[in-house]
Design a protein around this motif. Sequence first.
Motif, PDB file in Angstrom:
ATOM      1  N   ARG A   4      24.453  36.923   9.345  1.00 25.72           N
ATOM      2  CA  ARG A   4      25.423  37.842   9.746  1.00 25.72           C
ATOM      3  C   ARG A   4      25.326  38.066  11.168  1.00 25.72           C
ATOM      4  NH1 ARG A   4      24.661  42.536   5.772  1.00 25.72           N
ATOM      5  NH2 ARG A   4      22.462  41.708   5.812  1.00 25.72           N
ATOM      6  N   ILE A   5      26.156  38.009  12.122  1.00 26.71           N
ATOM      7  CA  ILE A   5      26.003  38.251  13.669  1.00 26.71           C
ATOM      8  C   ILE A   5      26.372  39.328  13.995  1.00 26.71           C
ATOM      9  CG2 ILE A   5      26.724  37.373  15.831  1.00 26.71           C
ATOM     10  CD1 ILE A   5      27.767  34.843  14.378  1.00 26.71           C
ATOM     11  N   VAL A   6      25.326  40.302  14.569  1.00 26.19           N
ATOM     12  CA  VAL A   6      25.593  41.567  14.803  1.00 26.19           C
ATOM     13  C   VAL A   6      25.597  41.736  16.424  1.00 26.19           C
ATOM     14  CG1 VAL A   6      24.537  42.236  12.974  1.00 26.19           C
ATOM     15  CG2 VAL A   6      23.135  42.027  15.001  1.00 26.19           C
ATOM     16  N   ALA A   7      25.283  40.631  17.269  1.00 30.94           N
ATOM     17  CA  ALA A   7      25.619  40.844  18.692  1.00 30.94           C
ATOM     18  C   ALA A   7      25.321  39.595  19.374  1.00 30.94           C
ATOM     19  CB  ALA A   7      24.447  41.625  19.462  1.00 30.94           C
ATOM     20  N   VAL A   8      26.208  39.457  20.633  1.00 34.98           N
ATOM     21  CA  VAL A   8      26.311  38.151  21.209  1.00 34.98           C
ATOM     22  C   VAL A   8      26.283  38.390  22.836  1.00 34.98           C
ATOM     23  CG1 VAL A   8      27.892  36.302  21.997  1.00 34.98           C
ATOM     24  CG2 VAL A   8      28.141  37.313  19.809  1.00 34.98           C
ATOM     25  N   ALA A   9      25.200  37.463  23.289  1.00 36.78           N
ATOM     26  CA  ALA A   9      25.292  37.654  24.699  1.00 36.78           C
ATOM     27  C   ALA A   9      25.283  36.187  25.477  1.00 36.78           C
ATOM     28  CB  ALA A   9      23.719  38.242  24.938  1.00 36.78           C
ATOM     29  N   GLN A  10      25.727  36.216  26.608  1.00 37.29           N
ATOM     30  CA  GLN A  10      26.102  34.776  27.303  1.00 37.29           C
ATOM     31  C   GLN A  10      24.725  35.015  28.284  1.00 37.29           C
ATOM     32  OE1 GLN A  10      28.697  33.498  26.623  1.00 37.29           O
ATOM     33  NE2 GLN A  10      29.307  35.419  25.419  1.00 37.29           N
ATOM     34  N   GLY A  11      24.090  33.675  28.322  1.00 35.79           N
ATOM     35  CA  GLY A  11      22.973  33.515  28.897  1.00 35.79           C
ATOM     36  C   GLY A  11      22.139  34.568  28.792  1.00 35.79           C
ATOM     37  N   ASP A  12      21.446  35.380  30.022  1.00 38.64           N
ATOM     38  CA  ASP A  12      20.615  36.307  30.217  1.00 38.64           C
ATOM     39  C   ASP A  12      21.114  37.681  30.309  1.00 38.64           C
ATOM     40  OD1 ASP A  12      18.323  34.574  30.052  1.00 38.64           O
ATOM     41  OD2 ASP A  12      18.523  34.365  32.541  1.00 38.64           O
TER      42      ASP A  12
END
Length: 91
Positions: free
Chosen positions: A31-39
Motif C-alpha cells: 500500500r502506497i501512503v506517500a509519494v515524492a518527486q526526487g528529493d
Amino acid sequence: MLHSEDGFAKIASLVPGGPADLDKRLKVNDRIVAVAQGDSTYVDVVDMKLNKVVELIRGKKATTVRLKVIPADAPDSSTRIEIQIVRDESN
C-alpha cells in the motif's frame, strides 16, 4: 497497476519489464501512503483519488520517484519503507 482499497493506493500488479518490476522491491498488495518527486517532500496520498496518485507517480523518463509503502507482508500496519525508483519506459 493500482487499485483503491480502504483509502490506500494498493499495488494490484506490476507491469512486466517496467521499472518497479525490474527493481523487485514493490510487491502486489503493498500500500502506497506517500509519494515524492526526487528529493522533494513527501505528499500524503491516503484517501487521495487514484488518478491523482497515478499522476504523482508518473513522470519524465530518467527522473526519480520515491514511494513510502506499507509492505503487504508487514506484521504491523505502522511499518513504512521507502522505495526509490528511476522512471523508465516498460520494455
